[in-house]
Design a protein around this motif. Structure first.
Motif, PDB file in Angstrom:
ATOM      1  N   TYR A  63       0.827  -1.208   0.000  1.00 18.23           N
ATOM      2  CA  TYR A  63       0.000   0.000   0.000  1.00 18.23           C
ATOM      3  C   TYR A  63       0.861   1.257   0.000  1.00 18.23           C
ATOM      4  O   TYR A  63       0.514   2.254  -0.650  1.00 18.23           O
ATOM      5  CB  TYR A  63      -0.928   0.005   1.216  1.00 18.23           C
ATOM      6  CG  TYR A  63      -1.881   1.178   1.205  1.00 18.23           C
ATOM      7  CD1 TYR A  63      -2.989   1.171   0.364  1.00 18.23           C
ATOM      8  CD2 TYR A  63      -1.670   2.291   2.014  1.00 18.23           C
ATOM      9  CE1 TYR A  63      -3.867   2.250   0.332  1.00 18.23           C
ATOM     10  CE2 TYR A  63      -2.542   3.364   1.999  1.00 18.23           C
ATOM     11  CZ  TYR A  63      -3.638   3.343   1.151  1.00 18.23           C
ATOM     12  OH  TYR A  63      -4.503   4.426   1.118  1.00 18.23           O
ATOM     13  N   THR A  64       1.996   1.226   0.710  1.00 21.57           N
ATOM     14  CA  THR A  64       2.886   2.387   0.729  1.00 21.57           C
ATOM     15  C   THR A  64       3.427   2.687  -0.668  1.00 21.57           C
ATOM     16  O   THR A  64       3.453   3.843  -1.107  1.00 21.57           O
ATOM     17  CB  THR A  64       4.047   2.144   1.704  1.00 21.57           C
ATOM     18  OG1 THR A  64       3.529   1.949   3.024  1.00 21.57           O
ATOM     19  CG2 THR A  64       5.003   3.330   1.713  1.00 21.57           C
ATOM     20  N   VAL A  65       3.850   1.648  -1.371  1.00 21.89           N
ATOM     21  CA  VAL A  65       4.386   1.841  -2.717  1.00 21.89           C
ATOM     22  C   VAL A  65       3.305   2.352  -3.664  1.00 21.89           C
ATOM     23  O   VAL A  65       3.509   3.309  -4.425  1.00 21.89           O
ATOM     24  CB  VAL A  65       4.995   0.522  -3.245  1.00 21.89           C
ATOM     25  CG1 VAL A  65       5.340   0.644  -4.731  1.00 21.89           C
ATOM     26  CG2 VAL A  65       6.225   0.160  -2.435  1.00 21.89           C
ATOM     27  N   ALA A  66       2.114   1.734  -3.629  1.00 19.77           N
ATOM     28  CA  ALA A  66       1.044   2.126  -4.553  1.00 19.77           C
ATOM     29  C   ALA A  66       0.554   3.540  -4.281  1.00 19.77           C
ATOM     30  O   ALA A  66       0.435   4.368  -5.206  1.00 19.77           O
ATOM     31  CB  ALA A  66      -0.109   1.130  -4.454  1.00 19.77           C
ATOM     32  N   SER A  67       0.283   3.845  -3.021  1.00 25.05           N
ATOM     33  CA  SER A  67      -0.211   5.183  -2.687  1.00 25.05           C
ATOM     34  C   SER A  67       0.888   6.225  -2.851  1.00 25.05           C
ATOM     35  O   SER A  67       0.628   7.364  -3.281  1.00 25.05           O
ATOM     36  CB  SER A  67      -0.759   5.207  -1.259  1.00 25.05           C
ATOM     37  OG  SER A  67       0.262   4.855  -0.320  1.00 25.05           O
ATOM     38  N   GLY A  68       2.142   5.838  -2.523  1.00 28.88           N
ATOM     39  CA  GLY A  68       3.255   6.769  -2.701  1.00 28.88           C
ATOM     40  C   GLY A  68       3.473   7.111  -4.163  1.00 28.88           C
ATOM     41  O   GLY A  68       3.815   8.264  -4.503  1.00 28.88           O
ATOM     42  N   ALA A  69       3.253   6.129  -5.042  1.00 27.89           N
ATOM     43  CA  ALA A  69       3.413   6.405  -6.480  1.00 27.89           C
ATOM     44  C   ALA A  69       2.395   7.439  -6.945  1.00 27.89           C
ATOM     45  O   ALA A  69       2.713   8.328  -7.757  1.00 27.89           O
ATOM     46  CB  ALA A  69       3.252   5.106  -7.263  1.00 27.89           C
ATOM     47  N   VAL A  70       1.149   7.340  -6.421  1.00 26.66           N
ATOM     48  CA  VAL A  70       0.126   8.321  -6.798  1.00 26.66           C
ATOM     49  C   VAL A  70       0.519   9.708  -6.301  1.00 26.66           C
ATOM     50  O   VAL A  70       0.422  10.713  -7.042  1.00 26.66           O
ATOM     51  CB  VAL A  70      -1.245   7.907  -6.240  1.00 26.66           C
ATOM     52  CG1 VAL A  70      -2.292   8.976  -6.539  1.00 26.66           C
ATOM     53  CG2 VAL A  70      -1.684   6.573  -6.823  1.00 26.66           C
ATOM     54  N   LEU A  71       0.982   9.810  -5.051  1.00 21.66           N
ATOM     55  CA  LEU A  71       1.371  11.114  -4.500  1.00 21.66           C
ATOM     56  C   LEU A  71       2.558  11.710  -5.252  1.00 21.66           C
ATOM     57  O   LEU A  71       2.589  12.911  -5.539  1.00 21.66           O
ATOM     58  CB  LEU A  71       1.705  10.963  -3.018  1.00 21.66           C
ATOM     59  CG  LEU A  71       0.541  10.643  -2.066  1.00 21.66           C
ATOM     60  CD1 LEU A  71       1.043  10.519  -0.638  1.00 21.66           C
ATOM     61  CD2 LEU A  71      -0.553  11.710  -2.156  1.00 21.66           C
TER      62      LEU A  71
END
Length: 318
Positions: A63-71
């Motif tokens: 989740y950190t990688v996926a959400s961080g990519a969006v940010l």
């Protein structure tokens, strides 16, 4: 824990995390709320469920990688300031600490649960052993006592009769020990309550004990019916009667009584023996299951366990 139990909230959280990521993607500039809701869902799911640490850390990393990519993508296009991307490592660190703490709690709880289950299984096996042994002993004891009574009736030799009397007394003591074991089991059973004829029950209890000991037995009961556990009442009164027998001699009175006092019923056993002195009475009523070794005793005292169990049953019912 079973695999099913570990995945109880894992897949619902995956769905929730996907919804949050989609919301972050389709609403540029408004990523903050769904971003944090995804982490909140992880905290709730992992806190309520039982995942392995590996499963929790992989979920957090994904989740950190996926959400961080969006940010990072939004910061690149200018939809959010670059300063907001500092939340990526901060939230990951906070959630990692939460996973570590909750994981330790789950591990400790699992150990306690295993120990409790093991102790319960051992207690059940011990109880079954005592119950089966007591029941199996009562039948041969009854048969042996019957044959002994026949032998005593058929002999005129005083010496033989005296010896048989000793054997008879020992068999009676062993029978009482079996009954005591069974009563101790009944004390801790979760028994149902029902409408019980107390007067008739006290009469049955007294009739049973009249065969065991020659006393001036009396029943003083005018209660009628009340809601209670017949097994518990019998177990408690049997223990009190057995204690009265130790402190009385042949021909002395033992009275089993029950009276209504307002909304309550007083049940008990009174006897014409010498009873306890003040120090013994204080020791018998002290908290705990057994009397301390230093408690005052006399030649008729035993462990005090029976009276302590009676008190425990009474206190558990207020």
């Amino acid at each position: 824990m079973s695999r099913r139990r570990e995945l109880k909230l894992f897949y619902p959280w995956l769905v929730w995390a996907g919804v949050c990521l989609v919301a972050m993607w389709v609403r540029p500039g408004e990523e903050t709320i769904p971003y944090h809701l995804g982490y909140a869902g992880l905290a709730v799911a992992f806190g309520l469920d039982v995942w392995s640490n590996k499963q929790a850390y992989l979920s957090l990393a994904g989740y950190t990688v996926a959400s961080g990519a969006v940010l990072l993508g939004r910061a690149t296009t200018g939809d959010i300031a670059w300063e907001e991307t500092t939340e990526i490592p901060l939230m990951c660190l906070i959630m990692a600490l939460m996973v570590w703490h909750v994981g330790d709690r789950h591990a400790a709880l699992a150990v306690v649960t295993r120990v409790a289950e093991r102790d319960r299984d051992q207690a059940l096996r011990r109880e079954r052993l005592v119950r089966v042994t007591s029941h199996e002993m009562r039948t041969p004891l009854t048969i042996a006592t019957g044959y002994l009574d026949l032998l005593r009736a058929d002999t005129d030799d005083e010496h033989v009769r005296a010896d048989l009397e000793v054997v008879h007394d020992e068999l009676d003591r062993l029978s009482l020990a079996c009954d005591r074991l069974l009563r101790m089991i009944r004390y801790h059973e979760d028994v149902p309550t029902d409408l019980v004829d107390v007067d008739a029950l006290l009469g049955l209890i007294t009739d049973r004990w009249q065969v065991v000991a020659r006393r001036d037995w009396k029943v003083d009961s005018s209660v009628g019916a009340m809601v209670c556990s017949e097994e518990r009442v019998r177990a408690c009164l049997d223990t009190l009667v057995e204690n009265a027998l130790r402190y009385t001699e042949e021909g002395q009175a033992i009275r089993v009584f029950a009276h209504r006092v307002g909304d309550h019923v007083d049940l008990g056993v009174a006897d014409g023996g010498r009873g306890f002195d003040e120090r013994q009475l204080a020791a018998v009523n002290q908290p705990g299951e057994l009397l301390e070794e230093s408690a005052p005793r006399d030649e008729r005292s035993q462990t005090g366990l029976g009276l302590s169990l009676v008190r425990e049953v009474i206190e558990s019912r207020g």
